[in-house]
Design an enzyme around this catalytic site. Structure first.
Site, PDB file in Angstrom:
ATOM      1  N   ASN A 212       9.071  -6.401   9.021  1.00  0.00           N
ATOM      2  CA  ASN A 212       9.355  -5.964   7.651  1.00  0.00           C
ATOM      3  C   ASN A 212      10.273  -4.750   7.682  1.00  0.00           C
ATOM      4  O   ASN A 212      10.698  -4.312   8.754  1.00  0.00           O
ATOM      5  CB  ASN A 212       8.045  -5.689   6.907  1.00  0.00           C
ATOM      6  CG  ASN A 212       7.196  -4.694   7.656  1.00  0.00           C
ATOM      7  OD1 ASN A 212       7.594  -3.556   7.867  1.00  0.00           O
ATOM      8  ND2 ASN A 212       6.020  -5.130   8.108  1.00  0.00           N
ATOM      9  N   LYS A 291      11.915 -20.067  24.369  1.00  0.00           N
ATOM     10  CA  LYS A 291      12.753 -20.084  23.165  1.00  0.00           C
ATOM     11  C   LYS A 291      12.685 -21.461  22.500  1.00  0.00           C
ATOM     12  O   LYS A 291      12.840 -22.488  23.173  1.00  0.00           O
ATOM     13  CB  LYS A 291      14.194 -19.770  23.571  1.00  0.00           C
ATOM     14  CG  LYS A 291      15.110 -19.638  22.381  1.00  0.00           C
ATOM     15  CD  LYS A 291      16.550 -19.376  22.811  1.00  0.00           C
ATOM     16  CE  LYS A 291      17.448 -19.458  21.605  1.00  0.00           C
ATOM     17  NZ  LYS A 291      18.838 -19.651  21.957  1.00  0.00           N
ATOM     18  N   PHE A 325      -2.551   3.341   2.790  1.00  0.00           N
ATOM     19  CA  PHE A 325      -1.349   3.306   1.956  1.00  0.00           C
ATOM     20  C   PHE A 325      -1.336   2.005   1.155  1.00  0.00           C
ATOM     21  O   PHE A 325      -1.925   1.009   1.580  1.00  0.00           O
ATOM     22  CB  PHE A 325      -0.086   3.390   2.828  1.00  0.00           C
ATOM     23  CG  PHE A 325       0.374   4.805   3.019  1.00  0.00           C
ATOM     24  CD1 PHE A 325      -0.307   5.658   3.865  1.00  0.00           C
ATOM     25  CD2 PHE A 325       1.479   5.290   2.334  1.00  0.00           C
ATOM     26  CE1 PHE A 325       0.103   6.977   4.035  1.00  0.00           C
ATOM     27  CE2 PHE A 325       1.904   6.606   2.492  1.00  0.00           C
ATOM     28  CZ  PHE A 325       1.220   7.447   3.344  1.00  0.00           C
ATOM     29  N   LYS A 339      -7.568  -1.791  -3.403  1.00  0.00           N
ATOM     30  CA  LYS A 339      -7.442  -1.661  -1.935  1.00  0.00           C
ATOM     31  C   LYS A 339      -8.380  -0.585  -1.415  1.00  0.00           C
ATOM     32  O   LYS A 339      -9.010  -0.753  -0.369  1.00  0.00           O
ATOM     33  CB  LYS A 339      -5.997  -1.334  -1.550  1.00  0.00           C
ATOM     34  CG  LYS A 339      -5.116  -2.557  -1.548  1.00  0.00           C
ATOM     35  CD  LYS A 339      -3.674  -2.277  -1.161  1.00  0.00           C
ATOM     36  CE  LYS A 339      -2.830  -3.490  -1.522  1.00  0.00           C
ATOM     37  NZ  LYS A 339      -1.408  -3.305  -1.387  1.00  0.00           N
TER      38      LYS A 339
HETATM   39  N1  CTP Z   1      -3.327  -2.776   6.431  1.00  0.00           N
HETATM   40  C1  CTP Z   1      -3.987  -2.975   7.623  1.00  0.00           C
HETATM   41  N2  CTP Z   1      -4.048  -4.216   8.171  1.00  0.00           N
HETATM   42  C2  CTP Z   1      -3.483  -5.255   7.541  1.00  0.00           C
HETATM   43  C3  CTP Z   1      -2.814  -5.070   6.311  1.00  0.00           C
HETATM   44  C4  CTP Z   1      -2.755  -3.812   5.770  1.00  0.00           C
HETATM   45  O1  CTP Z   1      -4.494  -1.998   8.204  1.00  0.00           O
HETATM   46  N3  CTP Z   1      -3.565  -6.460   8.091  1.00  0.00           N
HETATM   47  C5  CTP Z   1      -3.314  -1.425   5.852  1.00  0.00           C
HETATM   48  C6  CTP Z   1      -1.945  -0.793   5.728  1.00  0.00           C
HETATM   49  O2  CTP Z   1      -1.618  -0.058   6.889  1.00  0.00           O
HETATM   50  C7  CTP Z   1      -2.086   0.102   4.515  1.00  0.00           C
HETATM   51  C8  CTP Z   1      -3.101  -0.646   3.655  1.00  0.00           C
HETATM   52  O3  CTP Z   1      -3.810  -1.508   4.540  1.00  0.00           O
HETATM   53  O4  CTP Z   1      -2.646   1.348   4.845  1.00  0.00           O
HETATM   54  C9  CTP Z   1      -2.524  -1.454   2.535  1.00  0.00           C
HETATM   55  O5  CTP Z   1      -1.522  -2.287   3.020  1.00  0.00           O
HETATM   56  P1  CTP Z   1      -0.720  -3.249   2.007  1.00  0.00           P
HETATM   57  O6  CTP Z   1       0.239  -4.054   2.820  1.00  0.00           O
HETATM   58  O7  CTP Z   1      -0.187  -2.433   0.857  1.00  0.00           O
HETATM   59  O8  CTP Z   1      -1.894  -4.129   1.422  1.00  0.00           O
HETATM   60  P2  CTP Z   1      -2.518  -5.495   1.804  1.00  0.00           P
HETATM   61  O9  CTP Z   1      -3.978  -5.297   2.078  1.00  0.00           O
HETATM   62  O10 CTP Z   1      -1.739  -6.157   2.901  1.00  0.00           O
HETATM   63  O11 CTP Z   1      -2.423  -6.278   0.453  1.00  0.00           O
HETATM   64  P3  CTP Z   1      -1.154  -7.011  -0.251  1.00  0.00           P
HETATM   65  O12 CTP Z   1      -0.214  -7.396   0.854  1.00  0.00           O
HETATM   66  O13 CTP Z   1      -1.778  -8.139  -0.914  1.00  0.00           O
HETATM   67  O14 CTP Z   1      -0.574  -5.980  -1.197  1.00  0.00           O
END
Ligand code: CTP
Length: 409
Positions: A212, A291, A325, A339
């Site tokens: 990402n 690959k 976050f 969250k």
């Molecule tokens: N996070 C994590 N492990 C994951 C996904 C997210 O530890 N597999 C943590 C991120 O580091 C961040 C928080 O969870 O601190 C929220 O991440 P975010 O990507 O905003 O949320 P998601 O739970 O993935 O929800 P969505 O993608 O549906 O917004």
């Protein structure tokens, strides 16, 4: 924070000069060593004796009035200043600063100063909006000069608009904050802080992957600030495009599963976890060992869900303080609160990634922090370093970290 600091207050010639008296009084009461420089114009509104009485120091009005033969007054003052604030700053003094003019005690001192400088403008609304003034202020901003914005309201000239000097308490609070940012107290001394940063890399085959846009900037800024606050910092980072911070333990990982292992391994010894990493929610179900060759017109990649690292920490936590976050594009508060609850965090930091001043790869961020009860703090647009410091100061306060004696850097 201002105790023992030498704060030079430059007063220029506007009616708001009377408010500078209240500012000097506040700064003196806060323990600062306040030295006032008045322009000729300022002395027409308020007498130097007023400032002298408040600060208990002689007021500087004339570059050539050398009170101490052993030093050159404007150089000496500039060298001794921890901070200079120009309040009120007229359009004229702002223009002189922008163009490097030095024709009186205030402007010579400003040119000789290397400490942080804060400008609190006050003038008529049309003057404030004049392109020349706007351009001069922008020039100064680019040079690192900070501004305390004027307020909006009834102006002395009869107009209603923006241009009223910020209130003395607001300027004093800004100065406190600035000193705090420059010399943060070691609030996290003795604490082990684990920070994750960057975007995880989920392999498809040896040469391809899913990731990402995370640059790691925010997580790195948090790691650096945590170190400045005295913490022992471990930074677990995945894919990043920024220079790695110094003075912290660095643990490089690739995928969400690697990150999970690295974090869990260290969790029991950790006091604070800040999960700034952008963890991929899904990974290829069967990464190819070799690959993948081009064959059919279509290729379907099957993805499986990654474990939620933060939620796992939330389940396991004992003494640890957890900060998560939430990068959102809509319904910030709702998603952030969901969250926070789902992952059992103590604080969640939400940012609107559609905001041009926030999010991936930007140098600034606009953070909204929530706790179990709802909004805990919202910071204005700040550099990621400043935002990180504010976040950690709030976190330290919530963790009940006290200020050790003599804890300044
Ligand atoms: N996070 C994590 N492990 C994951 C996904 C997210 O530890 N597999 C943590 C991120 O580091 C961040 C928080 O969870 O601190 C929220 O991440 P975010 O990507 O905003 O949320 P998601 O739970 O993935 O929800 P969505 O993608 O549906 O917004």
């Amino acid at each position: 924070m201002l105790k023992g600091k030498t704060v030079v207050v430059g007063v220029s010639g506007g009616i708001a000069a009377y408010k500078a008296v209240a500012l000097c009084s506040r700064l003196t009461q806060a323990g600062a060593n306040v030295r006032v420089i008045m322009t000729e114009g300022a002395a027409k509104f308020v007498t130097p004796l007023t400032f002298q009485s408040i600060t208990r120091h002689a007021v500087y009005t004339d570059t050539f009035d050398e009170q101490d033969a052993s030093v050159i007054a404007h150089i000496d003052l500039a060298d001794r200043a921890d901070l200079i604030v120009v309040a009120p700053a007229t359009a004229n003094v702002i223009a002189k600063m922008a163009h490097g003019l030095a024709d009186d005690m205030l402007t010579t001192t400003l040119l000789a100063a290397t400490c942080p400088i804060v400008v609190a403008p006050a003038m008529n609304v049309h003057m404030y909006e004049h392109p020349a003034v706007v351009e001069n202020m922008n020039t100064l901003r680019l040079r690192g000069i900070r501004f305390v914005e004027p307020g909006t309201g009834q102006l002395a000239c009869g107009y209603v608009g923006k241009g009223r000097l910020a209130e003395p308490e607001q300027i004093a609070a800004y100065l406190e904050q600035l000193v705090m940012e420059n010399e943060p107290p070691k609030l996290l001394a003795g604490k082990r802080v684990l920070i994750t940063a960057g975007g995880t890399v989920e392999r498809i085959d040896p040469v391809r992957y899913i990731t990402n846009d995370s640059s790691g900037k925010m997580g790195f800024a948090i790691a650096e600030q945590a170190r400045r606050l005295g913490a022992e910092v471990t930074l677990v980072y995945a894919s990043v495009s920024e220079k790695l911070p110094e003075g912290v333990e660095l643990v490089r990982v690739q995928s969400a599963l690697d990150m999970m292992d690295a974090v869990l391994e260290r969790f029991s010894d950790t006091d604070l976890v800040v999960k700034a990493a952008a963890v991929a929610d899904y990974r290829p179900a069967e990464p190819a060992a070799q690959k993948i060759k081009k064959q059919e017109d279509e290729l379907t990649l099957r993805l499986v869900k990654n474990p939620d690292i933060l939620a796992a920490l939330g389940q396991r936590k004992t003494k640890q303080f957890l900060v998560g976050f939430a990068a959102e594009t809509n319904d910030l508060e709702l998603h952030a609160m969901q969250k926070l609850q789902r992952k059992n965090c103590d604080l969640i930091v939400a940012n609107d990634v559609t905001d041009p001043l926030a999010g991936f790869g930007k140098d600034t961020n606009v953070l909204h922090v929530f706790d179990g009860n709802g909004p805990a703090a919202s910071f204005p647009p700040l550099s990621k370093h400043e935002a990180a410091l504010r976040l950690l100061l709030l976190t330290a306060e919530r963790m009940g970290c006290g200020r050790p004696a003599g804890g300044n850097e």
